[in-house]
Scaffold this active site. Structure first.
Site, mmCIF file in Angstrom:
data_model
loop_
_atom_site.group_PDB
_atom_site.id
_atom_site.type_symbol
_atom_site.label_atom_id
_atom_site.label_comp_id
_atom_site.label_asym_id
_atom_site.label_seq_id
_atom_site.Cartn_x
_atom_site.Cartn_y
_atom_site.Cartn_z
ATOM 1 N N LYS A 250 -17.770 99.599 -43.351
ATOM 2 C CA LYS A 250 -17.349 98.121 -43.687
ATOM 3 C C LYS A 250 -16.232 97.692 -42.574
ATOM 4 O O LYS A 250 -15.255 98.394 -42.669
ATOM 5 C CB LYS A 250 -16.701 98.048 -45.218
ATOM 6 N N GLY A 251 -16.407 96.854 -41.933
ATOM 7 C CA GLY A 251 -15.399 96.162 -41.027
ATOM 8 C C GLY A 251 -15.737 96.830 -39.689
ATOM 9 O O GLY A 251 -15.079 96.537 -38.778
ATOM 10 N N THR B 256 -22.715 90.382 -47.498
ATOM 11 C CA THR B 256 -23.840 90.795 -46.544
ATOM 12 C C THR B 256 -23.714 92.508 -46.504
ATOM 13 O O THR B 256 -24.668 92.761 -45.584
ATOM 14 C CB THR B 256 -23.357 90.455 -45.260
ATOM 15 N N LYS C 211 -11.856 96.008 -34.736
ATOM 16 C CA LYS C 211 -11.081 96.556 -35.950
ATOM 17 C C LYS C 211 -11.207 97.986 -36.159
ATOM 18 O O LYS C 211 -12.175 98.600 -36.134
ATOM 19 C CB LYS C 211 -11.630 96.161 -37.355
ATOM 20 N N GLU D 267 -9.056 90.542 -46.286
ATOM 21 C CA GLU D 267 -9.941 91.516 -45.813
ATOM 22 C C GLU D 267 -10.362 92.285 -46.889
ATOM 23 O O GLU D 267 -9.606 92.604 -48.036
ATOM 24 C CB GLU D 267 -9.271 92.601 -44.780
ATOM 25 N N ASP D 268 -11.554 92.821 -46.963
ATOM 26 C CA ASP D 268 -12.059 93.746 -48.009
ATOM 27 C C ASP D 268 -12.080 95.322 -47.434
ATOM 28 O O ASP D 268 -12.469 95.965 -48.468
ATOM 29 C CB ASP D 268 -13.598 93.271 -48.636
ATOM 30 N N ARG E 31 -20.831 96.884 -34.487
ATOM 31 C CA ARG E 31 -22.050 97.391 -34.429
ATOM 32 C C ARG E 31 -22.320 98.469 -33.819
ATOM 33 O O ARG E 31 -22.823 99.761 -34.348
ATOM 34 C CB ARG E 31 -23.147 96.291 -33.824
ATOM 35 N N SER F 297 -13.941 87.825 -38.013
ATOM 36 C CA SER F 297 -14.982 88.590 -38.289
ATOM 37 C C SER F 297 -15.466 89.762 -37.102
ATOM 38 O O SER F 297 -15.465 89.248 -35.972
ATOM 39 C CB SER F 297 -16.360 87.770 -38.701
ATOM 40 N N ALA F 298 -15.721 90.924 -37.445
ATOM 41 C CA ALA F 298 -16.128 91.724 -36.297
ATOM 42 C C ALA F 298 -17.763 91.549 -36.230
ATOM 43 O O ALA F 298 -18.161 92.078 -35.150
ATOM 44 C CB ALA F 298 -16.025 93.133 -37.034
ATOM 45 N N SER F 299 -18.301 90.628 -36.942
ATOM 46 C CA SER F 299 -19.587 90.429 -36.884
ATOM 47 C C SER F 299 -19.959 89.417 -35.637
ATOM 48 O O SER F 299 -19.548 88.303 -35.534
ATOM 49 C CB SER F 299 -20.154 89.915 -37.846
ATOM 50 N N LYS F 300 -20.980 89.785 -34.768
ATOM 51 C CA LYS F 300 -21.353 88.906 -33.697
ATOM 52 C C LYS F 300 -22.504 87.755 -34.424
ATOM 53 O O LYS F 300 -22.920 86.795 -33.595
ATOM 54 C CB LYS F 300 -22.070 89.555 -32.558
ATOM 55 N N ASN F 301 -22.730 88.111 -35.693
ATOM 56 C CA ASN F 301 -23.442 87.034 -36.360
ATOM 57 C C ASN F 301 -22.787 86.064 -37.186
ATOM 58 O O ASN F 301 -23.244 85.300 -37.981
ATOM 59 C CB ASN F 301 -24.521 87.833 -37.282
ATOM 60 N N ASP G 289 -11.646 87.515 -43.275
ATOM 61 C CA ASP G 289 -12.878 88.017 -42.831
ATOM 62 C C ASP G 289 -13.743 87.573 -43.585
ATOM 63 O O ASP G 289 -13.969 86.641 -44.253
ATOM 64 C CB ASP G 289 -12.736 89.584 -43.445
ATOM 65 N N LEU G 290 -15.116 87.742 -43.044
ATOM 66 C CA LEU G 290 -16.189 87.128 -43.370
ATOM 67 C C LEU G 290 -17.064 88.120 -44.352
ATOM 68 O O LEU G 290 -17.185 87.873 -45.585
ATOM 69 C CB LEU G 290 -17.338 86.877 -42.217
ATOM 70 N N ASP G 291 -17.714 89.320 -43.911
ATOM 71 C CA ASP G 291 -18.508 90.102 -44.667
ATOM 72 C C ASP G 291 -17.701 90.808 -45.875
ATOM 73 O O ASP G 291 -16.746 91.423 -45.423
ATOM 74 C CB ASP G 291 -19.302 91.085 -43.730
HETATM 75 C C1 BG6 Z 1 -18.655 93.459 -40.109
HETATM 76 C C2 BG6 Z 1 -19.127 94.225 -41.325
HETATM 77 O O1 BG6 Z 1 -18.113 92.261 -40.630
HETATM 78 O O2 BG6 Z 1 -19.399 93.354 -38.932
HETATM 79 C C3 BG6 Z 1 -19.956 95.713 -40.655
HETATM 80 O O3 BG6 Z 1 -18.358 94.979 -42.242
HETATM 81 C C4 BG6 Z 1 -20.702 95.187 -39.550
HETATM 82 O O4 BG6 Z 1 -20.800 96.157 -41.560
HETATM 83 C C5 BG6 Z 1 -19.967 94.552 -38.297
HETATM 84 O O5 BG6 Z 1 -21.324 96.235 -38.719
HETATM 85 C C6 BG6 Z 1 -20.665 93.880 -36.945
HETATM 86 O O6 BG6 Z 1 -21.775 93.118 -37.512
HETATM 87 P P1 BG6 Z 1 -22.856 92.485 -36.547
HETATM 88 O O7 BG6 Z 1 -23.301 91.477 -37.242
HETATM 89 O O8 BG6 Z 1 -22.201 91.994 -35.275
HETATM 90 O O9 BG6 Z 1 -23.855 93.550 -36.243
HETATM 91 MG MG MG Z 2 -15.476 92.639 -44.320
#
Ligand code: BG6
Ligand code: MG
Length: 218
Positions: A45-46, A17, A145, A169-170, A49, A114-118, A9-11
């Site tokens: 967490k995880g 972050t 997730k 994972e955290d 958005r 990662s669940a993050s689109k960033n 996982d990333l964040d």
């Molecule tokens: C997860 C974070 O990795 O990504 C969440 O733990 C976050 O806090 C999620 O909301 C989505 O991230 P993003 O960058 O796509 O808004």
């Molecule tokens: Mg995480």
């Protein structure tokens, strides 16, 4: 089992972050007249958005239109992007580079789920993008997730069967995703919180690959 890949996982695992997500969500919540504290942030967490915004709206019991919902998602992300603008390799958690080096030495592939689109942007800023054998795309999976989708997609991208992968994972939602993917789960954080994980290290600097591989071989 034989381990052929470790999927991170990333964040909260490779960098911190969570604080930036917190600041950006708190601003959105407060503008809606909803209180948002660190405890709420822990719950998110995880969580992706859309579901994070749903949590805030449900907490405040407010009704908003679809257009407002999408505008708030964009507003939160723009704020988040401003906050992470100055992230650089010094923001990488200590222990990550030695861990990746040990994995490469052991010929074990490295994936990102990662669940993050960033995620691409963040790992680019951290300077670690070339170290991954495969990077999952959160926008391309059907279920976020705690569903296993992103971990399964990364295993597939790496060409490794899920039973030969370990997930790191955290977040509780993330550990559930790893377990649903039928992979071994390593937690980073509090063992009393990450109860579903096979092994938990307090932080990445304590990540012990020898221990992980011994555990996975038994
Ligand atoms: C997860 C974070 O990795 O990504 C969440 O733990 C976050 O806090 C999620 O909301 C989505 O991230 P993003 O960058 O796509 O808004
Ligand atoms: Mg995480």
């Amino acid at each position: 089992m034989k381990t052929y890949a470790v999927i991170f996982d990333l964040d909260g695992v490779l960098t911190d972050t969570a604080e930036f997500h917190f600041i950006a969500w708190q601003a959105i919540a407060n503008n809606l007249g909803i209180e948002f504290n660190q405890e709420d942030n822990e719950q998110l967490k995880g969580v992706d958005r859309e579901n994070s915004l749903r949590y805030i709206i449900d907490k405040g019991d407010v009704v908003i239109s679809d257009t407002q919902f999408n505008d708030l998602l964009a507003e939160k992300n723009n704020h988040y992007l401003t906050l992470i603008n100055d992230i650089n390799p010094s923001h990488l958690f200590s222990g990550v580079l030695p861990c990746f080096a040990a994995l490469k030495m052991a010929n074990i592939k490295i994936g990102l789920a990662s669940a993050s689109k960033n995620a691409h942007l963040v790992i680019n800023k951290l300077g670690i993008e070339p170290l991954f054998d495969f990077i999952g795309d959160a926008a391309a999976v059907a279920h976020s997730k705690p569903a296993p989708d992103i971990f399964l997609a990364v295993a597939e991208g790496l060409g490794v069967a899920p039973e030969n992968c370990i997930g790191v994972e955290d977040a509780v939602a993330g550990i559930s995703a790893i377990k649903s993917a039928e992979m071994l789960a390593v937690g980073i954080g509090d063992a009393l919180v990450l109860t579903q994980a096979e092994l938990v290290f307090p932080s990445m600097s304590e990540f012990d690959l020898g221990k992980v591989l011994t555990m996975s071989a038994t």
